[in-house]
Design a protein around this motif. Structure first.
Motif, PDB file in Angstrom:
ATOM      1  N   UNK A 116     -46.273  18.698 128.050  1.00  0.00           N
ATOM      2  CA  UNK A 116     -47.227  18.872 126.963  1.00  0.00           C
ATOM      3  C   UNK A 116     -47.541  20.333 126.642  1.00  0.00           C
ATOM      4  N   UNK A 117     -46.874  21.287 127.299  1.00  0.00           N
ATOM      5  CA  UNK A 117     -47.004  22.688 126.873  1.00  0.00           C
ATOM      6  C   UNK A 117     -46.347  22.902 125.509  1.00  0.00           C
ATOM      7  N   UNK A 118     -45.234  22.168 125.267  1.00  0.00           N
ATOM      8  CA  UNK A 118     -44.494  22.281 124.010  1.00  0.00           C
ATOM      9  C   UNK A 118     -44.082  20.887 123.550  1.00  0.00           C
ATOM     10  N   UNK A 119     -44.030  20.703 122.233  1.00  0.00           N
ATOM     11  CA  UNK A 119     -43.587  19.428 121.696  1.00  0.00           C
ATOM     12  C   UNK A 119     -42.067  19.298 121.816  1.00  0.00           C
ATOM     13  N   UNK A 120     -41.600  18.062 121.975  1.00  0.00           N
ATOM     14  CA  UNK A 120     -40.176  17.798 121.994  1.00  0.00           C
ATOM     15  C   UNK A 120     -39.564  17.954 123.372  1.00  0.00           C
ATOM     16  N   UNK A 121     -38.274  17.554 123.456  1.00  0.00           N
ATOM     17  CA  UNK A 121     -37.549  17.610 124.709  1.00  0.00           C
ATOM     18  C   UNK A 121     -36.662  18.856 124.769  1.00  0.00           C
ATOM     19  N   UNK A 122     -36.527  19.380 125.984  1.00  0.00           N
ATOM     20  CA  UNK A 122     -35.712  20.576 126.199  1.00  0.00           C
ATOM     21  C   UNK A 122     -34.890  20.405 127.470  1.00  0.00           C
TER      22      UNK A 122
ATOM     23  N   UNK B  45     -38.065  35.132 135.217  1.00  0.00           N
ATOM     24  CA  UNK B  45     -36.612  35.038 135.028  1.00  0.00           C
ATOM     25  C   UNK B  45     -36.062  36.381 134.556  1.00  0.00           C
ATOM     26  N   UNK B  46     -36.700  37.484 134.943  1.00  0.00           N
ATOM     27  CA  UNK B  46     -36.396  38.804 134.401  1.00  0.00           C
ATOM     28  C   UNK B  46     -35.094  39.408 134.927  1.00  0.00           C
ATOM     29  N   UNK B  47     -34.467  38.779 135.888  1.00  0.00           N
ATOM     30  CA  UNK B  47     -33.242  39.332 136.471  1.00  0.00           C
ATOM     31  C   UNK B  47     -32.144  39.474 135.430  1.00  0.00           C
ATOM     32  N   UNK B  48     -31.257  40.461 135.659  1.00  0.00           N
ATOM     33  CA  UNK B  48     -30.100  40.637 134.779  1.00  0.00           C
ATOM     34  C   UNK B  48     -29.152  39.455 134.855  1.00  0.00           C
ATOM     35  N   UNK B  49     -29.298  38.609 135.880  1.00  0.00           N
ATOM     36  CA  UNK B  49     -28.441  37.425 135.986  1.00  0.00           C
ATOM     37  C   UNK B  49     -28.818  36.364 134.951  1.00  0.00           C
ATOM     38  N   UNK B  50     -30.036  36.458 134.392  1.00  0.00           N
ATOM     39  CA  UNK B  50     -30.451  35.524 133.341  1.00  0.00           C
ATOM     40  C   UNK B  50     -29.765  35.904 132.040  1.00  0.00           C
ATOM     41  N   UNK B  51     -29.080  34.937 131.424  1.00  0.00           N
ATOM     42  CA  UNK B  51     -28.210  35.254 130.286  1.00  0.00           C
ATOM     43  C   UNK B  51     -28.741  34.746 128.950  1.00  0.00           C
ATOM     44  N   UNK B  52     -29.931  34.148 128.903  1.00  0.00           N
ATOM     45  CA  UNK B  52     -30.387  33.569 127.639  1.00  0.00           C
ATOM     46  C   UNK B  52     -31.900  33.740 127.505  1.00  0.00           C
ATOM     47  N   UNK B  53     -32.423  33.323 126.352  1.00  0.00           N
ATOM     48  CA  UNK B  53     -33.839  33.436 126.017  1.00  0.00           C
ATOM     49  C   UNK B  53     -34.602  32.324 126.724  1.00  0.00           C
ATOM     50  N   UNK B  54     -35.286  32.675 127.810  1.00  0.00           N
ATOM     51  CA  UNK B  54     -35.916  31.652 128.652  1.00  0.00           C
ATOM     52  C   UNK B  54     -37.384  31.445 128.317  1.00  0.00           C
ATOM     53  N   UNK B  55     -37.870  30.259 128.695  1.00  0.00           N
ATOM     54  CA  UNK B  55     -39.294  29.922 128.633  1.00  0.00           C
ATOM     55  C   UNK B  55     -39.684  29.301 129.974  1.00  0.00           C
TER      56      UNK B  55
ATOM     57  N   UNK C 177     -35.007  26.820 127.891  1.00  0.00           N
ATOM     58  CA  UNK C 177     -34.683  27.826 126.894  1.00  0.00           C
ATOM     59  C   UNK C 177     -35.629  27.754 125.722  1.00  0.00           C
ATOM     60  N   UNK C 178     -35.866  28.900 125.105  1.00  0.00           N
ATOM     61  CA  UNK C 178     -36.662  28.910 123.883  1.00  0.00           C
ATOM     62  C   UNK C 178     -35.865  28.212 122.789  1.00  0.00           C
ATOM     63  N   UNK C 179     -36.474  27.250 122.120  1.00  0.00           N
ATOM     64  CA  UNK C 179     -35.745  26.454 121.136  1.00  0.00           C
ATOM     65  C   UNK C 179     -34.680  25.624 121.828  1.00  0.00           C
ATOM     66  N   UNK C 180     -33.444  25.724 121.331  1.00  0.00           N
ATOM     67  CA  UNK C 180     -32.330  24.980 121.926  1.00  0.00           C
ATOM     68  C   UNK C 180     -31.457  25.860 122.811  1.00  0.00           C
ATOM     69  N   UNK C 181     -31.926  27.058 123.153  1.00  0.00           N
ATOM     70  CA  UNK C 181     -31.100  27.981 123.918  1.00  0.00           C
ATOM     71  C   UNK C 181     -30.889  27.460 125.337  1.00  0.00           C
TER      72      UNK C 181
END
Length: 788
Positions: free
Chosen positions: A634-640, A659-669, A716-720
């Motif tokens: 319930x923090x965000x609407x919809x499924x991810x 998730x600030x490590x350089x190993x993270x490759x996408x826009x995270x939430x 991921x933020x959105x569908x990322x």
């Protein structure tokens, strides 16, 4: 006359030449004037023409550049005050001065503040012992101005740069400097990239002294922000960060939820040895709660990065180091840390090795140079820290496919330009530098493009032989999903059964999961034409042949995965069986790559009721969200698509979840929930973070009000989707400023109570002593008797 190519319709890097003679063979001779880059990358010449003499104007491109241009030839108006020795003198003794001016028709002139030739109008001002503000912020100014101030003007032009500024008030400029009594100053109004136009100049007393405390801070109204100012002789104030008294100015910026940077690492800062302190509260004129402090990040100047939240203001204190007891001139910039271009040493991109990148140098300038370059060059900066336990010999290499221009590579041990570690080694028109990176030390790599198109490719790697270039000693992938960078330039040639030839490459071992496994080099970091081979065993022989080639891929391009010249393969793995992956190149290609190995099934913790316990702390884990079954909260609407973790928190502790490590490759939430429902997913949302502190990645600082179990959802933020590295640490919660004030009040009350008790005790003792003394006096005095 003025011959001009600076019009916006000119779309390439021009070169302009003027001759007086054109021979019968079509060859021009007797060159009168030549210009390159008078107005950014375009050209302009103003010259004294002789009546009746024909002139031949040749428009061409710098190096091999070509394109469209608009040429203007006009009589040049003789502009007064184009040089400092012909400056417009501001009347002595005035406290305010206003002037309209026009830089059109002015000729480029050497000006050392920015180590370049600039065209503009000069003014001369005699100081009166006060801080002075000079600006072009009036709306009557029609172009992107720069103001430069000098302390000397001689026959060779200006010298001793006092300060300068660009974009203090939108694209206009303002400087504040301490004008010593009786000392002359030369003020130049010019344009950014030699832009020209009309301006309105104002000189007036500065109100710097009004901003000596946090409650009187200058408001940073928008980002990016730049202010050239002076803390000369303003009242001293205490800095809780350094526990010293400083002449300082304060600035207030509202948090954005991102990491911000405050810096005096500007070429305008010549004299003042600055210290920057940042606080997150202001109580009764006093800044409290030191967030960050820095001294000498870039030479004698300062640079701090501090995380912000959207619900509070932050107070930036710019003071001077102890020897600068009376203060001085400085230029402060404030901006979002993630938006900083790596065209300055102190904004260098942090890298790990092996590393590969392709970048441009458009709009980037620096004065650095191992060869003490006298002119600015376009380039990019990279920062590497050897965090290992041994020294490394590294190569910073632009002699790779993707670099066609002329490059120079240099390495520094700090952002002080005099500390050059290694200079350029040529390989044709490109460059490569080899240097020793000592353990625990940081190095700054500068790549400049000096001719040709403003683009380059760079690889940074260890020069030692690749220790994983044979199947008998592969790199063991601990679990999937897994992501790793590697390089094949330092590998030995070996025979490969899949391709029946000798190749350079790097070996990896992976254990079957019982599911389909996918391995690819399609990531952006891969900078060459790769091939991936898959084997199910290794046979040791003279030439290290490998048994049973399972499959191989070169240039994978299919629906859902377009890899270009990179590679992707997938196979049905047998549970617990060992497989060998060999990353090599097409033909004799070598370079830097990123290998990602994935299990093509949903992870076990794709739902909150299947969350993996995050323990012990500190906790670090790598995941891939691309194959996760969709989940909700319930923090965000919809499924991810994401992965769940269960964290036990303790009262009185703060948890850093990121998730600030350089190993993270996408826009995270990151979501944090108090409970989990098997049907609804995460419930009772406690915190949601997207692009906080390390954009486009996320960090959340969570204070635990009580012992509890929290559910953490990484998505991921959105569908990322993609790889992430989750890190969780805990620390004792620091008391807030308000709590600190209450505690101070409580402590004060406690101290007062103790004092009262002590005084009462002293009173009791005094009373007893006095009573005993009276009793003794009465017993020894005449007429005293005791009743029996």
């Amino acid at each position: 006359m003025t011959v001009n190519l600076c019009d916006e319709n000119t779309d390439f890097d021009t070169l302009l030449l003027i001759f007086t003679t054109c021979g019968g063979n079509g060859v021009a001779t007797d060159c009168v004037a030549v210009n390159d880059d008078a107005c950014d990358k375009k050209s302009q010449i103003t010259f004294a023409s002789t009546n009746g003499t024909p002139y031949h104007v040749f428009v061409t491109g710098f190096d091999i550049n070509a394109g469209h241009f608009k040429l203007e030839i006009l009589d040049a108006e003789i502009i007064d005050h184009q040089t400092c020795d012909n400056a417009d003198v501001i009347p002595p003794g005035v406290t305010s001065f206003y002037a309209r001016g026009d830089t059109n028709g002015t000729t480029p002139y050497p000006a050392p503040c920015r180590n370049t030739n600039v065209a503009g109008v000069w003014f001369k001002y005699t100081g009166q012992g006060q801080n002075v503000k000079v600006h072009t912020c009036d709306s009557a100014t029609t172009f992107d101005t720069v103001i430069e101030v000098y302390g000397q003007c001689g026959t060779d032009g200006p010298s001793v740069c006092t300060t300068f500024n660009d974009d203090s008030c939108n694209t206009r400029s303002a400087v504040v400097f301490a004008a010593q009594p009786g000392v002359d100053y030369w003020i130049l109004v010019t344009g950014f990239s030699n832009a020209k136009g009309t301006f309105f100049l104002t000189l007036e007393p500065a109100d710097s002294a009004e901003h000596w405390s946090c409650s009187r801070a200058i408001q940073v109204s928008s980002l990016p922000y730049s202010d050239s100012n002076s803390n000369k002789d303003v009242p001293q104030v205490n800095s809780p960060c350094t526990l010293t008294q400083q002449h300082a100015l304060f600035y207030r910026v509202h948090g954005t939820g991102q990491a911000l940077v405050a810096s005096t690492c500007d070429l305008a800062n010549y004299a003042l040895d600055t210290v920057i302190s940042v606080f997150d509260d202001c109580v009764n004129d006093s800044a409290v709660n030191c967030v960050s402090v820095d001294d000498d990040y870039c030479g004698t100047h300062s640079h701090v990065v501090f995380n912000t939240t959207t619900d509070r203001d932050y107070y930036i204190m710019v003071g001077g180091f102890n020897k600068d007891v009376t203060g001085g001139n400085f230029t402060l910039t404030v901006d979002i840390e993630a938006s900083q271009a790596n065209d300055d040493c102190w904004y260098a991109d942090e890298i790990s090795i092996p590393y590969a990148t392709s970048q441009d140098t458009l709009g980037s300038y620096t004065n650095a140079g191992c060869k003490k370059a006298a002119t600015q060059r376009r380039g990019r900066w990279f920062k590497y820290t050897n965090t290992g336990n041994v020294d490394q010999v590294l190569a910073a290499d632009t002699c790779v496919p993707g670099t066609t221009s002329t490059t120079e590579v240099e390495v520094y041990s700090s952002c002080s330009f005099s500390q050059c570690v290694a200079g350029n080694t040529n390989c044709g028109n490109q460059s490569k530098v080899t240097f020793t990176a000592y353990k625990g030390k940081t190095y700054y790599i500068f790549v400049a493009v000096t001719a040709g198109e403003p683009y380059f490719a760079l690889e940074v790697y260890e020069t030692a032989y690749n220790s994983n270039d044979g199947c008998t000693h592969p790199f063991a992938i601990p679990s999937v999903p897994f992501s790793i960078a590697g390089e094949t330039r330092t590998s030995e040639l070996i025979y490969t059964e899949c391709e029946n030839t000798q190749k350079k490459g790097m070996w990896f071992s992976v254990t079957g999961t019982g599911n389909k496994i996918l391995a690819h080099t399609c990531a952006e970091e891969t900078d060459y034409n790769t091939v991936i081979d898959l084997y199910n065993g290794c046979k040791v022989s003279y030439n290290s042949s490998y048994t049973t080639c399972v499959t191989a891929n070169d240039d994978y391009n299919d629906v859902g995965h377009f890899c270009g010249l990179k590679s992707l393969l997938e196979w049905d793995s047998v549970l617990n069986q060992q497989y060998l992956l060999y990353v090599t190149g097409h033909a004799d290609a070598t370079g830097v790559f990123r290998l990602e190995v994935l299990d093509e099934s949903s992870p076990i913790n794709a739902r909150c009721n299947e969350a993996v316990t995050a323990s012990p702390l500190p906790y670090d884990v790598t995941g891939f969200t691309g194959y996760s079954n969709p989940s909700s909260g319930d923090c965000q609407n919809g499924q991810r698509r994401g992965m769940w973790y269960l964290l036990q928190v303790k009262k009185g502790y703060t948890y850093n979840i990121n998730t600030c490590s350089e190993q993270t490759t996408f826009d995270t939430a990151i979501d944090i929930y108090a409970s989990c429902d098997i049907r609804e997913g995460g419930t009772q949302c406690l915190e949601y973070g997207d692009d906080q502190h390390c954009t486009p990645k996320t960090r959340i600082l969570l204070d635990a009000p009580a012992d509890a179990h929290y559910f953490i959802f990484v998505s991921g933020a959105g569908d990322d989707y993609g790889f992430f590295h989750l890190s969780i640490t805990e620390s004792k919660t620091e008391k807030s400023s308000s709590a600190g004030s209450k505690d101070n009040g409580s402590n004060l009350g406690l101290v007062i109570g103790i004092i009262i008790l002590v005084l009462l005790a002293i009173g009791v003792v005094a009373g007893l002593v006095l009573g005993g003394f009276v009793y003794y006096k009465k017993r020894t005095s005449p007429g005293y008797s005791v009743l029996k």
